[in-house]
Design an enzyme around this catalytic site. Structure first.
Site, PDB file in Angstrom:
ATOM      1  N   ASP A  49       0.844  -1.198   0.000  1.00  0.00           N
ATOM      2  CA  ASP A  49       0.000   0.000   0.000  1.00  0.00           C
ATOM      3  C   ASP A  49       0.880   1.249   0.000  1.00  0.00           C
ATOM      4  OD1 ASP A  49      -2.258  -1.559   0.193  1.00  0.00           O
ATOM      5  OD2 ASP A  49      -2.592  -1.178   2.322  1.00  0.00           O
ATOM      6  N   LYS A  50       0.306   2.345  -0.458  1.00  0.00           N
ATOM      7  CA  LYS A  50       1.034   3.619  -0.479  1.00  0.00           C
ATOM      8  C   LYS A  50       1.606   3.963   0.890  1.00  0.00           C
ATOM      9  CE  LYS A  50       0.385   8.550  -1.464  1.00  0.00           C
ATOM     10  NZ  LYS A  50      -0.540   9.581  -2.017  1.00  0.00           N
TER      11      LYS A  50
END
Length: 207
Positions: A49-50
């Site tokens: 995920d970011k």
């Protein structure tokens, strides 16, 4: 944005050191940054995920990408994540298992059904300052799986406002360790996060 942790003829492992989108958003993205810096073509075999930092594995050729992808699919690559929460969990160790469905604002939520469940094993240790450190071993690779799992415990990750975590300078979720055998090599790599001073063993008993 990253540091090179392990380099061999078939793959590299890097430590994603700050929040960054895997692919391009307003800039080139983490994947392009790694390719450009290392000066070689790479094949992504998994993603973070970011907001998640930590270890990412890239293949150096398509055959290596296929083999590493097969190992991930067969659950033969062991992964350990570390997370921090300042909320009291519903339980301190165990298994979190359930289907996931989309919720509001790009979030996901855990269901009681088990048709195609996200599966996460975890344990936790009190740090003595109102915070608790979690070791998370995902058995599947669903979007936001660990963040949703932590919310389901009543202990959302510190800094993860999307899932109800307390305000903090970053989301305290980190891909801490990878362990696997491929191409004649047995590899176990760790990279500690910046939100704790001493990391526990990734796959053994917690101290």
């Amino acid at each position: 944005m990253f540091e090179l942790i392990y380099d061999c003829p078939r793959f590299v492992i890097v430590n994603k050191t700050q929040a960054a989108s895997f692919h391009a958003e307003q800039g080139p993205g983490f994947f392009v940054e790694v390719e450009s810096t290392l000066g070689c073509k790479l094949w992504p075999v998994h993603r973070l995920d970011k907001v998640t930092t930590g270890l990412v594995l890239f293949a150096k050729d398509s055959d290596a990408a296929a083999e590493l992808g097969r190992l991930f699919e067969a659950r033969q690559i062991n992964k350990c994540y570390l997370a921090l929460s300042d909320k009291k969990p519903g339980k301190k160790q165990g298994l979190i298992k359930g289907d996931m469905t989309k919720a509001r604002r790009g979030a996901w939520r855990l269901l009681r059904t088990q048709a195609n469940p996200a599966i996460t094993r975890f344990d936790s240790t009190a740090l003595g300052d109102g915070r608790r450190l979690y070791r998370l071993w995902p058995q599947t690779g669903k979007t936001h799986q660990l963040r949703v799992a932590m919310k389901s415990l009543g202990a959302p990750i510190l800094g993860d406002d999307l899932y109800g975590g307390s305000a903090f300078e970053r989301v305290c979720l980190h891909a801490y360790a990878l362990s696997f055998e491929a191409f004649g090599e047995q590899v176990t790599i760790t990279a500690a996060p910046d939100f704790i001073t001493q990391a526990p063993p990734p796959f053994g008993e917690a101290p």
